[in-house]
Design a protein around this motif. Sequence first.
Motif: not given
Length: 131
Positions: A48-52, A77-80, A85-86, A106-107
């Motif tokens: 979560q912290e990483a995503l933010e 990873i799914e959220k990113i 995608k790159n 898959n992700v």
Amino acid sequence: MENSFKVITTMSKNMRVLYVEDNEEAQQQTLKMLENFFTDIVVANNGQEALEVFQKNSFHAIFTDIEMPIMNGISMIEKIRENNKNIPIVIFSAYDKAEYFLKTINVGIDGYILKPYDFKQIIEIITKIVM
């Protein structure tokens, strides 16, 4: 090997990477290894912290653990991947179960490094990212 290491480290030094790991001991150990290649490393303690942090900054690559509190690496990873995608994403994990490999494939990851790390494998993955 030494010459290719110099080329890789020269190319990777200007890259900004996000490193995600909840275990402080593993975080410090891996951070020391990553500092051989990258000078600009931002550390997050969970998905979560990483995503933010990722949503507010620009990165060239992401290195992440899978099992973390709040949000695991696969969910992060799914959220990113919904928006990017790159960006190269590499997983550091102690888990070598087929279930994890399939989920990470898959992700859309770019590498999977098993703990304890093999320096040759790390060089191969980082070469793939920077070349």
